[in-house]
Design an enzyme around this catalytic site. Sequence first.
Site, PDB file in Angstrom:
ATOM      1  N   SER A   6       0.836  -1.196   0.000  1.00 50.71           N
ATOM      2  CA  SER A   6       0.000   0.000   0.000  1.00 50.71           C
ATOM      3  C   SER A   6       0.874   1.250   0.000  1.00 50.71           C
ATOM      4  O   SER A   6       1.711   1.421  -0.877  1.00 50.71           O
ATOM      5  CB  SER A   6      -0.968  -0.037   1.191  1.00 50.71           C
ATOM      6  OG  SER A   6      -1.998   0.900   1.034  1.00 50.71           O
TER       7      SER A   6
ATOM      8  N   ASP B 107      -5.762  -3.358  -2.750  1.00 49.12           N
ATOM      9  CA  ASP B 107      -4.697  -3.157  -1.773  1.00 49.12           C
ATOM     10  C   ASP B 107      -4.125  -4.471  -1.233  1.00 49.12           C
ATOM     11  O   ASP B 107      -4.860  -5.325  -0.744  1.00 49.12           O
ATOM     12  CB  ASP B 107      -5.280  -2.339  -0.617  1.00 49.12           C
ATOM     13  CG  ASP B 107      -4.226  -1.697   0.255  1.00 49.12           C
ATOM     14  OD1 ASP B 107      -3.245  -2.373   0.602  1.00 49.12           O
ATOM     15  OD2 ASP B 107      -4.408  -0.513   0.609  1.00 49.12           O
TER      16      ASP B 107
END
Length: 333
Positions: free
Chosen positions: A55, A187
């Site tokens: 991320s 993600d």
Amino acid sequence: MHTQLNSKQEGKKFRILSLCGGGINGAIAAGILKTVEETLHVKTADHFDLIVGTSTGGLLGLGLAMGIPAVSLNDFYHSRGEKIFPPSADSLWGRAKSLFYSKYSADGLKRELQSVFQDRLLGDCRVPVVIPAYNLSENKVQMFKTRHHNRFEIDYKIAAWKIARATSAAPTYLPACREISETQLIDGGVFANNPIMVGITEALGVFGIPADNIEILSLGTTKAVRHHRRHLDAAGLALWGPRIASLYSDAQYSVSMAQAMLLVGKDHILHIDPDVAEDEFRLDRYQADRHQSLAADCARHNIPEIRVRFFSSPAIIGRNALQNPIGELSHAA
């Protein structure tokens, strides 16, 4: 098909930089590394053999691996945070809309990532990199890897901003990424918000590094001290609410660190992740003074150890693994 260490490399530590997810709180990791680079007059990419990041940690890791100074990446959070996470999303209308749609458009993030990475590809990294994402199209883990093994023939040709966009497509906050072959990517934090085990697995399984030869610098993005009250013992969805997602994330984070310490030994890991009060920090709200002061405090307390363990000598493999992918080294041996 493991790498071959020469006599000068034998016994030296294979260094991994592991960068956790956490949205705008990645400013803390960026701030720590900014202070390290400025104080020690170094570039992070020259001192690590592998960088893994999830991320916001993936965005930061890609930049560092390409030789972008940490001060520039730190400025990314400071100057562009509100362009990615505009405050208008917290209006009454914005909160109502987020019940049914992603809280933010991907346009701001996409534009800012393109500004940072421009036309660079994953293959422009100066050090091996692994960036996790999750493939919703096929319900499986997806790892984007530089060409540090001759089996890895696709990912290094992908635009870096697209990989950064994929690994940071946090559900409910940002739409899934469709920029890479129309695959539905989200993600990597859904399974590896703390990517330390991703790094260890790569070191052991691909590079063939002995566990006791691995040294890891792990940077978190704050650890909220949570108190789960007794009323949650038999609570349903209405009472758990968003806490259930935090619980899953905290549990995954904790087990990854426990496994890492078991595999390589706790003395081989320097984990920096400041404890903060619950709800003091949000994934999508930049607090300049608080983020910068916390990063400075972490750097001040840890830089003597960081210097000795990670920046006293160059990486043992580093760039060489990209110039001579592992399969090629093995065939030449």
